[in-house]
Design an enzyme around this catalytic site. Structure first.
Site, PDB file in Angstrom:
ATOM      1  N   ASP A  73      87.323 113.230  43.000  1.00  0.00           N
ATOM      2  CA  ASP A  73      88.247 112.907  44.070  1.00  0.00           C
ATOM      3  C   ASP A  73      89.645 112.745  43.483  1.00  0.00           C
ATOM      4  O   ASP A  73      89.888 111.859  42.671  1.00  0.00           O
ATOM      5  CB  ASP A  73      87.780 111.602  44.725  1.00  0.00           C
ATOM      6  CG  ASP A  73      88.578 111.301  45.954  1.00  0.00           C
ATOM      7  OD1 ASP A  73      88.985 112.266  46.622  1.00  0.00           O
ATOM      8  OD2 ASP A  73      88.810 110.120  46.241  1.00  0.00           O
ATOM      9  N   THR A 123      93.459 115.021  49.294  1.00  0.00           N
ATOM     10  CA  THR A 123      94.372 114.386  48.343  1.00  0.00           C
ATOM     11  C   THR A 123      94.712 115.308  47.166  1.00  0.00           C
ATOM     12  O   THR A 123      95.847 115.330  46.706  1.00  0.00           O
ATOM     13  CB  THR A 123      93.746 113.093  47.791  1.00  0.00           C
ATOM     14  OG1 THR A 123      92.449 113.401  47.281  1.00  0.00           O
ATOM     15  CG2 THR A 123      93.613 112.056  48.866  1.00  0.00           C
ATOM     16  N   THR A 124      93.719 116.075  46.694  1.00  0.00           N
ATOM     17  CA  THR A 124      93.990 116.997  45.591  1.00  0.00           C
ATOM     18  C   THR A 124      94.910 118.111  46.093  1.00  0.00           C
ATOM     19  O   THR A 124      95.879 118.486  45.417  1.00  0.00           O
ATOM     20  CB  THR A 124      92.670 117.621  45.079  1.00  0.00           C
ATOM     21  OG1 THR A 124      91.702 116.601  44.957  1.00  0.00           O
ATOM     22  CG2 THR A 124      92.866 118.308  43.762  1.00  0.00           C
ATOM     23  N   ASP A 172      84.232 108.030  52.725  1.00  0.00           N
ATOM     24  CA  ASP A 172      85.028 109.254  52.925  1.00  0.00           C
ATOM     25  C   ASP A 172      84.596 109.973  54.200  1.00  0.00           C
ATOM     26  O   ASP A 172      85.418 110.380  55.015  1.00  0.00           O
ATOM     27  CB  ASP A 172      84.835 110.221  51.746  1.00  0.00           C
ATOM     28  CG  ASP A 172      85.486 109.694  50.484  1.00  0.00           C
ATOM     29  OD1 ASP A 172      86.284 108.744  50.592  1.00  0.00           O
ATOM     30  OD2 ASP A 172      85.203 110.226  49.389  1.00  0.00           O
TER      31      ASP A 172
HETATM   32  P1  ADP Z   1      90.785 117.512  48.433  1.00  0.00           P
HETATM   33  O1  ADP Z   1      90.908 116.311  47.545  1.00  0.00           O
HETATM   34  O2  ADP Z   1      92.098 118.189  48.603  1.00  0.00           O
HETATM   35  O3  ADP Z   1      90.084 117.213  49.712  1.00  0.00           O
HETATM   36  P2  ADP Z   1      88.364 118.843  47.658  1.00  0.00           P
HETATM   37  O4  ADP Z   1      87.887 118.907  46.256  1.00  0.00           O
HETATM   38  O5  ADP Z   1      87.647 117.958  48.596  1.00  0.00           O
HETATM   39  O6  ADP Z   1      89.897 118.539  47.622  1.00  0.00           O
HETATM   40  O7  ADP Z   1      88.310 120.330  48.216  1.00  0.00           O
HETATM   41  C1  ADP Z   1      88.691 120.632  49.530  1.00  0.00           C
HETATM   42  C2  ADP Z   1      88.802 122.122  49.697  1.00  0.00           C
HETATM   43  O8  ADP Z   1      87.546 122.766  49.500  1.00  0.00           O
HETATM   44  C3  ADP Z   1      89.256 122.469  51.101  1.00  0.00           C
HETATM   45  O9  ADP Z   1      90.306 123.377  51.036  1.00  0.00           O
HETATM   46  C4  ADP Z   1      88.008 123.094  51.725  1.00  0.00           C
HETATM   47  O10 ADP Z   1      88.332 124.052  52.696  1.00  0.00           O
HETATM   48  C5  ADP Z   1      87.358 123.724  50.518  1.00  0.00           C
HETATM   49  N1  ADP Z   1      85.937 124.016  50.716  1.00  0.00           N
HETATM   50  C6  ADP Z   1      84.944 123.168  51.066  1.00  0.00           C
HETATM   51  N2  ADP Z   1      83.757 123.840  51.129  1.00  0.00           N
HETATM   52  C7  ADP Z   1      84.010 125.127  50.808  1.00  0.00           C
HETATM   53  C8  ADP Z   1      83.220 126.326  50.678  1.00  0.00           C
HETATM   54  N3  ADP Z   1      81.922 126.300  50.894  1.00  0.00           N
HETATM   55  N4  ADP Z   1      83.858 127.458  50.308  1.00  0.00           N
HETATM   56  C9  ADP Z   1      85.172 127.455  50.078  1.00  0.00           C
HETATM   57  N5  ADP Z   1      85.957 126.395  50.171  1.00  0.00           N
HETATM   58  C10 ADP Z   1      85.404 125.237  50.538  1.00  0.00           C
END
Ligand code: ADP
Ligand code: MG
Length: 527
Positions: free
Chosen positions: A58, A91-92, A382
């Protein structure tokens, strides 16, 4: 005195040099969390001062734990924390996009474009994106809310846990949702989280009502009582504590006894008052004197003592009761209502369960070790944040970078209509948005450039009304329709990520002078 001598205890960098260093700091920060983005992102092992460890992917947790001193890096961390507060996710993304905006701005600065011109172009681009995003949204059904909550958990824990916790969080959000007024409200703090060691993660469950690991003060009190009135006391029903410098002059043998009798009589009067108010359930933050436990029972009152203030607050919201300081000041208006109050033994620990009209909910986190329980609690928190905001604003966007690419494509077309140098900034902004699918591909071991080209091709080959749904599915490693694949995200996350990233980038671009107090400043000598 010259400038130099006034600022002799200050490190100063100005102009381009300051901007370059600030952008370097932002890039260093984003590269630290780049590998955590998306479901294929890797975890970071965090170790705090006392040696406690935590693995997480996270972004905001990593950033808030790291002891970052650089003021510009702190500005980005702040943007990430704000994102966490407002949208509970993304957040990332916020940090990556912001740093990429700065990186691209730097290329323009080296070509002679002034930072304030870039800042203006970025603002124009942000405004355009916010409007455009609204045309991409999908109305969320209950199933969609579950799918979006699952997407937000992607990469955290194992699949069975994600599915289970996402389902519970959507249910919890529904229980606590207040949809009576014009605007729906779902406040995640209304869900109590209770941990219970033992069992497996999927034993975690949701209980309607508030559950506290408490026992009624007297075994003889009924285990279960039906609907009635509750009084919440932000204090106790106790004998007065004697001040340490208080003196009691005992002149005859009966004085002490009559003093004690008097005190007990005062406590008994309070029980009578509770009875006349019609109280059937009592909870105190402090103690309840042992000598009146039976009297309370005789008065038909189920009572609990040493209930934490947070729990009293939750009870007060659920039952519609007002917290009073003591029994003497309690009136009928302060009472609240409950549907049922009961004691149950779980794993040989007594639990108190109160069901109320306003429908609070308790999440029981289960897991084999405290680390696992901690992870379950964080994941549920979350997911609940996302599920709650989907009640408040039930609009979704396609994930997997689809929305970012679609925005970038439209933004470039829009930029062509702007005659000034802002056009360059708008292009740079569009390029920066593409960092999301690029890094998602990179973390899935795919070639980022090929992936980007593939998504763009699939978007331009699709019909206009669904072109913005095409993104990267890292599970199938193909560029497909994200809505069909169930990779959906709340509008609020993306909208806030774009605004927060722009805000931080623009404020960093505006800095042209950095004055940094030297830590061991000396007092200047008088001439
Ligand atoms: P953040 O801290 O920004 O929420 P995450 O590590 O949770 O970062 O990643 C979120 C990103 O991952 C989003 O852009 C979401 O659309 C993408 N995502 C989630 N599941 C998938 C998937 N199966 N294929 C591609 N992208 C995905
Ligand atoms: Mg996330």
């Amino acid at each position: 005195m010259s400038d130099a001598s006034i600022l002799s205890d200050t490190e100063r960098t100005t102009g381009r040099d300051a901007l370059r260093k600030n952008i370097q700091a932002a890039l260093a920060l984003s590269s630290a969390i780049r590998s955590t983005l998306g479901p294929r992102g890797l975890d970071k092992l965090l170790i705090d001062d006392s040696g406690r460890t935590l693995t997480t992917n996270d972004g905001v947790t990593v950033l808030e734990t790291a002891k970052v001193e650089h003021p510009v890096a702190k500005m980005l961390i702040n943007a990430s924390s704000v994102q966490d507060k407002i949208a509970r996710d993304g957040t990332t993304t916020t940090v990556l996009v912001s740093a990429e905006m700065l990186n691209n701005a730097w290329h323009l600065v080296t070509q002679g474009v002034h930072p304030s011109m870039i800042a203006r172009g970025y603002r124009m681009a942000e405004e355009y994106c916010r409007k455009e995003l609204l045309s991409f949204t999908i109305d969320a059904t209950k199933d969609d809310r579950l799918i979006a909550t699952q997407t937000s958990l992607a990469g955290k824990g194992h699949e069975a846990m994600r599915m289970h916790l996402a389902r519970l969080s959507v249910e919890a959000a529904e229980i606590i949702a207040d949809t009576q007024s014009d605007v729906a409200i779902a406040d995640p703090t209304r869900v109590k989280v209770l941990s219970q060691s033992g069992g497996v993660v999927t034993d975690s469950k949701l209980v309607t009502g508030l559950v506290l690991a408490k026992k009624r003060i007297l075994e003889a009190m009924p285990k279960k009582i039906g609907a009635g009135n509750v009084l919440l006391i932000n204090g106790g029903i106790e004998r007065r504590a004697m001040a340490s410098d208080m003196k009691l002059n005992v002149t005859s043998t009966g004085v002490l006894q009559s003093f004690r009798d008097k005190e007990l009589e005062m406590l008994t009067q309070q029980v009578e008052q509770l009875q006349s108010l019609g109280v059937t359930l009592l909870a105190c933050r402090e103690g309840i004197d042992d000598d009146i436990r039976s009297a309370l029972n005789d008065a038909g009152i189920q009572a609990y003592r040493r209930v934490a203030r947070d729990d009293l607050d939750l009870l007060s919201r659920g039952c519609g009761a007002t917290l009073v300081h003591d029994v003497k000041h309690a009136t009928a208006q302060d009472l609240g209502a409950f549907i049922e109050s009961r004691n149950e033994m779980w794993n040989s620990v007594s639990h108190w369960i109160v069901e109320t009209e306003e429908g609070g909910a308790t999440f029981i986190a289960r897991g084999s070790t405290t680390d696992v329980i901690g992870e379950v609690e964080r994941c549920f928190g979350d997911a609940l944040g996302v599920a709650c905001q989907l009640i408040e604003e039930p609009l979704l966007l396609a994930g997997g970078g689809a929305t970012y690419i679609a925005l970038a494509r439209r933004l470039r077309r829009h930029g062509e209509t702007i005659p000034g140098r802002e056009q360059l900034a708008i292009e740079a902004y569009a390029d920066a948005l593409e960092i999301v699918p690029r890094v998602l591909a990179e973390n899935a071991g795919l070639d980022p450039i090929n992936t980007l080209l593939e998504i763009v091709a699939s978007q331009s080959n699709a019909n206009d009304d669904i072109s913005h749904y095409f993104g990267l599915n890292v599970d199938t490693r193909k560029s497909t329709n994200m809505v069909d694949d169930g990779i959906l995200e709340p509008l609020r996350i993306t909208r806030q990520a774009i605004s927060g990233a722009t805000e931080a980038a623009v404020s960093i671009l505006r800095i042209d002078d950095v004055l940094w107090a030297k830590t061991d400043a000396v007092i200047p000598e008088m001439d």
